[in-house]
Scaffold this motif. Structure first.
Motif, short mmCIF file in Angstrom:
data_model
loop_
_atom_site.label_atom_id
_atom_site.label_comp_id
_atom_site.label_asym_id
_atom_site.label_seq_id
_atom_site.Cartn_x
_atom_site.Cartn_y
_atom_site.Cartn_z
N ASN A 17 0.83 -1.21 0.00
CA ASN A 17 0.00 0.00 0.00
C ASN A 17 0.86 1.26 0.00
N GLU A 18 1.96 1.22 0.74
CA GLU A 18 2.90 2.34 0.71
C GLU A 18 3.51 2.47 -0.68
N ALA A 19 3.83 1.33 -1.30
CA ALA A 19 4.40 1.36 -2.65
C ALA A 19 3.44 1.99 -3.64
N TYR A 20 2.15 1.71 -3.52
CA TYR A 20 1.17 2.34 -4.41
C TYR A 20 1.21 3.87 -4.28
N GLU A 21 1.27 4.36 -3.05
CA GLU A 21 1.30 5.81 -2.85
C GLU A 21 2.59 6.41 -3.42
N ARG A 22 3.69 5.72 -3.24
CA ARG A 22 4.96 6.20 -3.80
C ARG A 22 4.93 6.15 -5.32
N MET A 23 4.31 5.13 -5.88
CA MET A 23 4.21 5.01 -7.33
C MET A 23 3.44 6.20 -7.92
N LEU A 24 2.41 6.63 -7.22
CA LEU A 24 1.63 7.80 -7.68
C LEU A 24 2.49 9.06 -7.72
N LYS A 25 3.51 9.10 -6.89
CA LYS A 25 4.42 10.25 -6.84
C LYS A 25 5.66 10.04 -7.70
N SER A 26 5.69 8.96 -8.47
CA SER A 26 6.85 8.58 -9.28
C SER A 26 8.10 8.42 -8.41
N ASP A 27 7.90 7.96 -7.20
CA ASP A 27 8.98 7.79 -6.24
C ASP A 27 9.48 6.35 -6.26
N VAL A 28 9.98 5.92 -7.43
CA VAL A 28 10.56 4.58 -7.55
C VAL A 28 11.46 4.57 -8.78
N LYS A 29 12.60 3.93 -8.68
CA LYS A 29 13.51 3.77 -9.80
C LYS A 29 13.79 2.28 -9.96
N TYR A 30 13.07 1.62 -10.93
CA TYR A 30 11.99 2.19 -11.72
C TYR A 30 10.77 1.29 -11.62
N ARG A 31 10.92 0.22 -10.83
CA ARG A 31 9.81 -0.73 -10.70
C ARG A 31 9.89 -1.39 -9.33
N PHE A 32 8.78 -1.41 -8.62
CA PHE A 32 8.72 -2.18 -7.38
C PHE A 32 8.55 -3.66 -7.72
N VAL A 33 9.21 -4.50 -6.95
CA VAL A 33 9.04 -5.96 -7.07
C VAL A 33 8.84 -6.52 -5.67
N ILE A 34 7.81 -7.35 -5.54
CA ILE A 34 7.50 -7.95 -4.22
C ILE A 34 8.28 -9.25 -4.07
N ASP A 35 8.97 -9.36 -2.96
CA ASP A 35 9.65 -10.60 -2.59
C ASP A 35 8.63 -11.48 -1.89
N MET A 36 8.18 -12.54 -2.56
CA MET A 36 7.10 -13.35 -2.02
C MET A 36 7.51 -14.20 -0.83
N ALA A 37 8.82 -14.25 -0.56
CA ALA A 37 9.26 -14.92 0.66
C ALA A 37 8.78 -14.18 1.92
N THR A 38 8.37 -12.93 1.73
CA THR A 38 7.89 -12.13 2.86
C THR A 38 6.41 -12.32 3.12
N LEU A 39 5.72 -13.09 2.26
CA LEU A 39 4.29 -13.35 2.42
C LEU A 39 4.12 -14.57 3.32
N LYS A 40 3.61 -14.38 4.50
CA LYS A 40 3.48 -15.45 5.49
C LYS A 40 2.01 -15.72 5.81
N GLN A 41 1.69 -16.98 6.02
CA GLN A 41 0.33 -17.34 6.39
C GLN A 41 0.03 -16.87 7.80
N LYS A 42 -1.18 -16.35 7.97
CA LYS A 42 -1.60 -15.87 9.31
C LYS A 42 -2.35 -16.95 10.06
#
Length: 351
Positions: free
Chosen positions: A326-351
């Motif tokens: 969600n933070e990445a989306y807000e930064r993307m709207l501000k062009s605050d990324v060089k040049y593409r966000f990529v999600i590391d799926m190892a950080t996705l954990k089951q709750k």
């Protein structure tokens, strides 16, 4: 059916959050993939916030997917368990219309099936994308990925890479051509790299003087500040092709006048509102063309991946954890990324 976890938007005005759902077991020609990385495309934001209309919630975005094969159906011949593979913007099409038969699945007359928010022909409802730990896809829509490249940097090639490669390839960009690239974002930086690798003389147009050095680092031979009338005037009637990646309404005439006789400007950025209509005279005066292009077919996407592997091309990325989306989306709207966000799926954990 295997359980899957991911992040989904439950409504257009809600942040993405943890979500559990089911994937299908592989059918005879299916490939099951454990997702390692998923790129974040501006289209994801548009869809999650229903800015284009038609989003079905819950929506699990993500169509820049790289991972490892974990299971295959008994008729799968192209892949085996352990292979490194990718999935882009499509997971199916009608496969029978003239465009599909010619390898242009992206222009399927009956509409291709999007990796997310497309019609799920197997389970009903809509497809769920790559912001998740696994996905099951028909082998004909799975792509081979070279282990020679950084896999996180490969992920955005499945959308940003093919979106820029396809028009450069279609309009025959090669050594000796002068090619303009408008905008230095997620698409633009890939266009610079690919056009340069094709042998073109690359001119980057940007409104931001602070992007000059980075554009040259990425391969641009020249950088033009598009707000400077004198700099723009110096390039009139000189370019063979322009790839316009900007996803905001702007004056197209300023760039059309830079094309030489029979030059083409192709649009790949999709603004929320239409561009002002260009002046007809700027087209007919030099027999110029204004065109558009949409990703690429499966064969061409594989060609692009092979081309990028041969030339050592990946996307410039910033890695994020799944819960930072969600933070990445807000930064993307501000062009605050060089040049593409990529999600590391190892950080996705089951709750």
């Amino acid at each position: 059916m295997p359980k899957a976890i991911g992040f989904a938007a439950q409504a257009a005005d809600q942040a993405l959050e943890y979500f559990e759902f089911e994937r299908r077991d592989p059918t005879a020609d299916d490939v099951e993939i454990e997702i390692a990385y998923c790129g974040v495309c501006h289209s994801d934001l548009h869809q999650a916030r229903n800015e284009w209309g038609g989003t079905v919630f819950p929506c699990v975005p993500g169509h820049e997917i790289v991972g490892k094969v974990t299971r295959v159906g008994n008729k799968v011949s192209k892949y085996k368990v352990g292979d490194t593979v990718g999935v882009g913007c499509m997971v199916d099409s009608c496969r029978t219309c003239a465009n599909c038969e010619d390898g242009y699945e992206q222009y399927c007359d009956n509409g291709f099936v999007g990796t997310y928010n497309g019609e799920d022909k197997h389970m009903g409802g809509v497809t769920f994308g790559g912001y998740s730990n696994r996905i099951t896809v028909a082998q004909d829509f799975v792509l081979k990925v070279s282990d020679k490249l950084d896999l996180a940097g490969v992920a955005p090639l499945l959308c940003a890479g093919i979106t820029t490669y396809s028009p450069l390839r279609h309009w025959g960009v090669t050594k000796g051509h002068k090619v303009g690239v408008v905008g230095l974002g997620g698409l633009g930086h890939m266009a610079v790299k690919i056009a340069k690798a094709m042998g073109a003389e690359v001119v980057l147009f940007t409104t931001s003087p602070n992007k000059v050095d980075d554009a040259k680092r990425l391969g641009a031979d020249h950088v033009v500040i598009s707000k400077d009338e004198e700099q723009m005037k110096a390039w009139r009637n000189s370019l063979d092709f322009i790839l316009n990646t900007v996803a905001a309404p702007h004056d197209l005439d300023a760039y059309l006048t830079l094309l030489r006789l029979d030059g083409t400007m192709t649009l790949v950025g999709v603004p929320a509102e239409s561009h002002p209509s260009p002046a007809v005279f700027n087209l007919i005066a030099k027999r110029r063309s204004l065109a558009g292009s949409l990703i690429g077919g499966i064969a061409e996407t594989q060609e692009m991946l092979d081309f990028c592997a041969e030339h050592g091309i990946t996307s410039d990325i910033e890695m994020i954890a799944m819960d930072e989306i969600n933070e990445a989306y807000e930064r993307m709207l501000k062009s605050d990324v060089k040049y593409r966000f990529v999600i590391d799926m190892a950080t996705l954990k089951q709750k």
